[in-house]
Design a protein around this motif. Structure first.
Motif, PDB file in Angstrom:
ATOM      1  N   ASN A 125     -13.467   0.576   5.381  1.00 23.41           N
ATOM      2  CA  ASN A 125     -14.022  -0.435   4.473  1.00 23.41           C
ATOM      3  C   ASN A 125     -13.679  -1.843   4.929  1.00 23.41           C
ATOM      4  OD1 ASN A 125     -11.327   0.147   3.792  1.00 23.41           O
ATOM      5  ND2 ASN A 125     -11.611  -0.479   1.671  1.00 23.41           N
ATOM      6  N   ASN A 168      -2.203  10.984   5.356  1.00 25.59           N
ATOM      7  CA  ASN A 168      -1.514  12.019   6.137  1.00 25.59           C
ATOM      8  C   ASN A 168      -2.112  12.050   7.552  1.00 25.59           C
ATOM      9  OD1 ASN A 168       0.126  14.174   6.771  1.00 25.59           O
ATOM     10  ND2 ASN A 168      -0.414  15.359   4.948  1.00 25.59           N
ATOM     11  N   VAL A 173      -7.370   6.777  -3.784  1.00 21.75           N
ATOM     12  CA  VAL A 173      -8.420   6.366  -2.841  1.00 21.75           C
ATOM     13  C   VAL A 173      -9.514   7.441  -2.769  1.00 21.75           C
ATOM     14  CG1 VAL A 173      -8.901   5.908  -0.400  1.00 21.75           C
ATOM     15  CG2 VAL A 173      -6.923   4.844  -1.498  1.00 21.75           C
ATOM     16  N   THR A 181       0.785  -1.234   0.000  1.00 23.69           N
ATOM     17  CA  THR A 181       0.000   0.000   0.000  1.00 23.69           C
ATOM     18  C   THR A 181       0.821   1.291   0.000  1.00 23.69           C
ATOM     19  OG1 THR A 181      -2.045   0.978   0.905  1.00 23.69           O
ATOM     20  CG2 THR A 181      -0.345   0.389   2.509  1.00 23.69           C
ATOM     21  N   THR A 182       0.142   2.380  -0.390  1.00 24.87           N
ATOM     22  CA  THR A 182       0.746   3.716  -0.488  1.00 24.87           C
ATOM     23  C   THR A 182       1.539   4.075   0.765  1.00 24.87           C
ATOM     24  OG1 THR A 182      -1.292   4.269  -1.674  1.00 24.87           O
ATOM     25  CG2 THR A 182       0.189   6.092  -1.168  1.00 24.87           C
ATOM     26  N   THR A 183       0.905   3.889   1.920  1.00 32.81           N
ATOM     27  CA  THR A 183       1.541   4.284   3.169  1.00 32.81           C
ATOM     28  C   THR A 183       2.800   3.462   3.451  1.00 32.81           C
ATOM     29  OG1 THR A 183      -0.401   5.276   4.182  1.00 32.81           O
ATOM     30  CG2 THR A 183       1.154   4.234   5.686  1.00 32.81           C
ATOM     31  N   HIS A 225      -4.669   4.289   5.489  1.00 29.00           N
ATOM     32  CA  HIS A 225      -4.131   3.093   6.142  1.00 29.00           C
ATOM     33  C   HIS A 225      -4.097   3.158   7.665  1.00 29.00           C
ATOM     34  CE1 HIS A 225      -2.087  -0.768   6.022  1.00 29.00           C
ATOM     35  NE2 HIS A 225      -1.342  -0.334   7.019  1.00 29.00           N
ATOM     36  N   GLU A 229      -8.184  19.268  -0.630  1.00 38.32           N
ATOM     37  CA  GLU A 229      -6.876  18.885  -1.188  1.00 38.32           C
ATOM     38  C   GLU A 229      -5.831  19.942  -0.860  1.00 38.32           C
ATOM     39  OE1 GLU A 229      -4.559  17.182  -2.589  1.00 38.32           O
ATOM     40  OE2 GLU A 229      -5.570  15.307  -3.032  1.00 38.32           O
ATOM     41  N   ASN A 288      -7.112   0.861  -5.314  1.00 39.78           N
ATOM     42  CA  ASN A 288      -7.305   2.086  -4.540  1.00 39.78           C
ATOM     43  C   ASN A 288      -8.527   2.857  -5.039  1.00 39.78           C
ATOM     44  OD1 ASN A 288      -4.691   1.057  -4.280  1.00 39.78           O
ATOM     45  ND2 ASN A 288      -3.793   3.025  -3.787  1.00 39.78           N
ATOM     46  N   ILE A 296     -10.555   6.103   5.460  1.00 40.29           N
ATOM     47  CA  ILE A 296     -10.300   4.950   4.575  1.00 40.29           C
ATOM     48  C   ILE A 296      -8.809   4.839   4.246  1.00 40.29           C
ATOM     49  CG2 ILE A 296     -10.840   6.142   2.391  1.00 40.29           C
ATOM     50  CD1 ILE A 296     -12.417   3.483   1.649  1.00 40.29           C
TER      51      ILE A 296
HETATM   52  P1  NAI Z   1      -2.375   9.292  -2.831  1.00 43.84           P
HETATM   53  O1  NAI Z   1      -1.029   9.804  -2.502  1.00 43.84           O
HETATM   54  O2  NAI Z   1      -2.720   8.950  -4.241  1.00 43.84           O
HETATM   55  O3  NAI Z   1      -3.499  10.331  -2.344  1.00 43.84           O
HETATM   56  C1  NAI Z   1      -3.484  11.033  -1.145  1.00 43.84           C
HETATM   57  C2  NAI Z   1      -3.950  12.456  -1.452  1.00 43.84           C
HETATM   58  O4  NAI Z   1      -4.144  13.170  -0.233  1.00 43.84           O
HETATM   59  C3  NAI Z   1      -2.939  13.252  -2.276  1.00 43.84           C
HETATM   60  O5  NAI Z   1      -3.542  13.759  -3.462  1.00 43.84           O
HETATM   61  C4  NAI Z   1      -2.503  14.380  -1.342  1.00 43.84           C
HETATM   62  O6  NAI Z   1      -2.234  15.592  -2.023  1.00 43.84           O
HETATM   63  C5  NAI Z   1      -3.729  14.515  -0.434  1.00 43.84           C
HETATM   64  N1  NAI Z   1      -3.452  15.140   0.862  1.00 43.84           N
HETATM   65  C6  NAI Z   1      -2.331  15.044   1.647  1.00 43.84           C
HETATM   66  N2  NAI Z   1      -2.456  15.797   2.752  1.00 43.84           N
HETATM   67  C7  NAI Z   1      -3.693  16.353   2.699  1.00 43.84           C
HETATM   68  C8  NAI Z   1      -4.412  17.233   3.567  1.00 43.84           C
HETATM   69  N3  NAI Z   1      -3.879  17.700   4.690  1.00 43.84           N
HETATM   70  N4  NAI Z   1      -5.671  17.589   3.202  1.00 43.84           N
HETATM   71  C9  NAI Z   1      -6.220  17.166   2.040  1.00 43.84           C
HETATM   72  N5  NAI Z   1      -5.581  16.341   1.174  1.00 43.84           N
HETATM   73  C10 NAI Z   1      -4.327  15.941   1.500  1.00 43.84           C
HETATM   74  O7  NAI Z   1      -2.605   8.028  -1.888  1.00 43.84           O
HETATM   75  P2  NAI Z   1      -3.730   6.875  -2.067  1.00 43.84           P
HETATM   76  O8  NAI Z   1      -3.190   5.774  -2.878  1.00 43.84           O
HETATM   77  O9  NAI Z   1      -4.987   7.526  -2.447  1.00 43.84           O
HETATM   78  O10 NAI Z   1      -3.803   6.320  -0.569  1.00 43.84           O
HETATM   79  C11 NAI Z   1      -4.327   7.068   0.515  1.00 43.84           C
HETATM   80  C12 NAI Z   1      -4.316   6.210   1.782  1.00 43.84           C
HETATM   81  O11 NAI Z   1      -5.201   5.110   1.618  1.00 43.84           O
HETATM   82  C13 NAI Z   1      -2.962   5.585   2.118  1.00 43.84           C
HETATM   83  O12 NAI Z   1      -2.819   5.551   3.522  1.00 43.84           O
HETATM   84  C14 NAI Z   1      -3.080   4.173   1.560  1.00 43.84           C
HETATM   85  O13 NAI Z   1      -2.179   3.302   2.181  1.00 43.84           O
HETATM   86  C15 NAI Z   1      -4.524   3.880   1.874  1.00 43.84           C
HETATM   87  N6  NAI Z   1      -5.202   2.835   1.080  1.00 43.84           N
HETATM   88  C16 NAI Z   1      -6.353   2.310   1.631  1.00 43.84           C
HETATM   89  C17 NAI Z   1      -7.101   1.378   0.949  1.00 43.84           C
HETATM   90  C18 NAI Z   1      -8.329   0.801   1.572  1.00 43.84           C
HETATM   91  O14 NAI Z   1      -8.873  -0.155   1.029  1.00 43.84           O
HETATM   92  N7  NAI Z   1      -8.820   1.315   2.665  1.00 43.84           N
HETATM   93  C19 NAI Z   1      -6.709   0.915  -0.404  1.00 43.84           C
HETATM   94  C20 NAI Z   1      -5.515   1.553  -0.905  1.00 43.84           C
HETATM   95  C21 NAI Z   1      -4.809   2.488  -0.191  1.00 43.84           C
END
Ligand code: NAI
Length: 434
Positions: free
Chosen positions: A348, A280, A226, A159-161, A303, A245, A193, A301
Motif C-alpha cells: 500500500n 510472519n 491488517v 507498528t506491530t512488527t 511490514h 490463519e 491497521n 501488506i
Molecule cells: P496481528 O498480529 O493482528 O495479525 C497477524 C495475524 O497473522 C495473526 O492473527 C496471526 O495469527 C496470523 N498469522 C501468523 N502466522 C501465520 C501464518 N503462517 N499463516 C496465516 N496466518 C498467520 O498483526 P497486524 O497488526 O495485523 O499486523 C500485520 C503486519 O502488518 C505487521 O507486520 C505490521 O507491522 C504490519 N502493518 C502494516 C500496515 C500497512 O499499512 N501496510 C499497517 C499496520 C501494520
C-alpha cells in the motif's frame, strides 16, 4: 559523527506540490491540529531532538510539523525503501527540516539515511528521542551506536512488527530505554491497521495492475487487524476472498465474517490475487509459487518483505524477472507468469499512497502524545514497553468525532454509577477488547 548534510531528497522542486497536499491533509487530520492548538503555545517539546524513522508521506509531514510546532527539533528518514512520497519529502526539506528520504533507494542508502538523523545541525548534537516504525532506527542506535543511549529519554514505536521486537528485547534484557507501544492504542491498531488497509490495499493493487477485481478469487494470509481490513477491502471490490490463519480464534472470526478459511496449499490452486498480512516469515514460498495459476498477482501488506520468500524467488527465478513498471515485476516460473508487487515490500505504500490522512491522524495523535509523555516524564518509566493510558486513547478518538459528524450520548451520573465508571471516562476496563 558524520559531516552535516542538511537534507537529501529526490527533487526539491516538488516542494510546492507537497506543500499544497500537506495543506489538504491538515484539513483531514483533526487530532493533530487539535494537539497543535492545545500544546503549540507552551512548546512542551522544547529541547527535544526527535529522530524519526517512519514512511515519509504527506501524512507524516503533518506529524513532523506538529512535533516542530510543539517545540521539538526533528530529523527524519523513511522506514521503507519504496514508501517515500517525494513531494512530501521535498516540502519538509524546504521547510528547513533535515529529511533523508526518496522513493526507490537502495538498502545501503536506507541505512545511510537513518544514520544522518542521529546527529542534529552543524554542531552535531545527538538525538535525545526516538520515533520509530518497525524498529530499524532503534536497532541501529542500540546495536551500532550504544554510546548514544544514555542521552536518549525514550522511544515510541508505530507498528506491530516493531512492537514485537521491543517485547523480545524486554524479555532478553536488551531494551535500553522506556518505550511506548503506539500500535496497541485502540485508536491505532483497530483503526489504521484495519480501516486504513481497507482503503489502501485495493487502491495499491489497482494502481499497480489495473486488473478487474470483481469476480476474482483473492487470498489474504493472516486475519489480524491488517488482514481484517485487507479482506474487507477485496470483498468490497467484488472479490471472493479466502483467508488463511494459524490461530483458531482469528480463523473462526474470518469464517463468521463470511470468508472461506483454507490452508495456503489449497488457496494457491484457486486464487488469482495473493496478499500476506501476518507479520510472519515465508508465508508464500517455493511450493506455493510453483502451484500458482498463470498471471497470479502476489503482494504483501505486512511490514517486512520476508512474508513472501523473495530471497528464494530471486535466487531461483531472478533471471526471468522483467519490470513492467516501477514496483511491478513479472517472473516466469515453470512456464507461468507471476506478477510481484513492490518487490514484496508493503504494497500500500510501495504501489499507492498509503493510508488516507484521517486514519493516520488517529495513529499520529497517539505518536505525538507518546513523545510528549516520554519527553516530560521519562523518569517515571523503566526500560519496559508501555501503552498510553486509556484516557488518552479515548481522547484521541474524541478529537476525531466532529469531523465525521458523530455526536456522543452524554453519560448520566446514575448510569455511570450503575456500570461503575466515571462520567468523564475511562469508559471501559483494561480487559475490554473493542
Ligand atoms: P496481528 O498480529 O493482528 O495479525 C497477524 C495475524 O497473522 C495473526 O492473527 C496471526 O495469527 C496470523 N498469522 C501468523 N502466522 C501465520 C501464518 N503462517 N499463516 C496465516 N496466518 C498467520 O498483526 P497486524 O497488526 O495485523 O499486523 C500485520 C503486519 O502488518 C505487521 O507486520 C505490521 O507491522 C504490519 N502493518 C502494516 C500496515 C500497512 O499499512 N501496510 C499497517 C499496520 C501494520
Amino acid at each position: 559523527t558524520s559531516t552535516y548534510v542538511p537534507y537529501k531528497v529526490k527533487d526539491i522542486a516538488l516542494a510546492d506540490w507537497g506543500r499544497k497536499e500537506i495543506r489538504l491533509a491538515e484539513a483531514e487530520m483533526p487530532g493533530l491540529m487539535a494537539l497543535r492548538a492545545e500544546f503549540g503555545p507552551s512548546k512542551p517539546l522544547a529541547g527535544a531532538r526527535i529522530a524519526g524513522c517512519l514512511h515519509m508521506t504527506i501524512q507524516t509531514a503533518v506529524l513532523i510539523e506538529t512535533l516542530v510546532e510543539l517545540g521539538a527539533d526533528v530529523t527524519w528518514s523513511s522506514c521503507n525503501i519504496f514508501s517515500t512520497q517525494d513531494h512530501a519529502a521535498a516540502a519538509i526539506a524546504a521547510a528547513g527540516i533535515p529529511v533523508y528520504a526518496w522513493k526507490g533507494m537502495t538498502e545501503e542508502e536506507f541505512n545511510w539515511c537513518i544514520e544522518q538523523t542521529l546527529f542534529f545541525g552543524e554542531d552535531r548534537q545527538p538525538l535525545n528521542m526516538i520515533l520509530d516504525d518497525g524498529g530499524d532506527l532503534t536497532n541501529m542506535v542500540f546495536d551500532v551506536y550504544p554510546e548514544l543511549i544514555s542521552g536518549i529519554r525514550g522511544l515510541s514505536e508505530e507498528t506491530t512488527t516493531g512492537v514485537h521486537r521491543l517485547y523480545e528485547r524486554m524479555k532478553n534484557g536488551t531494551l535500553h530505554l522506556p518505550a511506548i507501544n503506539v500500535n496497541d492504542s485502540v485508536t491505532k491498531s483497530k483503526f489504521d491497521n484495519k480501516y486504513g488497509c481497507r482503503e489502501s490495499l485495493v487502491d495499491a493493487i489497482r494502481r499497480a495492475t489495473d486488473l478487474m477485481l470483481a469476480g476474482k478469487v483473492a487470498v489474504v494470509a493472516g486475519y489480524g487487524d491488517v488482514g481484517k481490513g485487507s479482506a474487507e477491502s477485496l470483498r468490497g471490490a467484488g472479490c471472493r476472498v479466502l483467508v488463511t490463519e494459524i490461530d483458531p480464534i482469528c480463523a473462526l472470526q474470518a469464517a463468521m465474517d463470511g470468508y472461506e478459511v483454507v490452508p495456503m496449499d489449497e488457496a494457491v490452486t484457486r486464487a488469482q490475487i495473493f496478499v500476506t498480512a501476518t507479520g510472519n516469515v515465508r508465508i508464500i514460498k517455493d511450493r506455493h509459487f510453483r502451484a500458482m495459476k498463470d498471471k497470479a498477482v502476489v503482494c504483501n501488506i505486512g511490514h517486512f518483505d520476508n512474508e513472501i520468500d523473495m530471497a528464494w524467488l530471486n535466487q531461483n527465478y531472478g533471471h526471468s524477472k522483467s519490470q513492467i513498471k516501477p514496483q511491478v515485476d513479472m517472473y516466469e516460473i515453470d512456464g507461468k507468469e507471476i506478477i510481484v508487487l513492490a518487490e514484496g515490500r508493503l504494497v500500500n505504500l510501495g504501489c499507492a499512497m498509503g493510508h488516507p490522512s484521517f486514519v493516520m491522524s488517529c495513529s499520529f495523535s497517539n505518536q505525538t502524545l507518546a513523545q510528549l509523555e516520554l519527553w516530560q516524564n521519562a523518569d517515571k518509566y523503566e526500560n519496559k514497553v508501555y501503552v498510553l493510558p486509556k484516557k488518552l486513547d479515548e481522547k484521541v478518538a474524541a478529537l476525531h468525532l466532529a469531523h465525521v459528524g458523530a455526536k456522543l450520548e452524554p453519560l448520566e451520573q446514575e448510569q455511570a454509577d450503575y456500570i461503575g465508571v466515571q462520567v468523564e471516562g475511562p469508559f471501559k476496563s483494561e480487559m475490554y477488547r473493542y
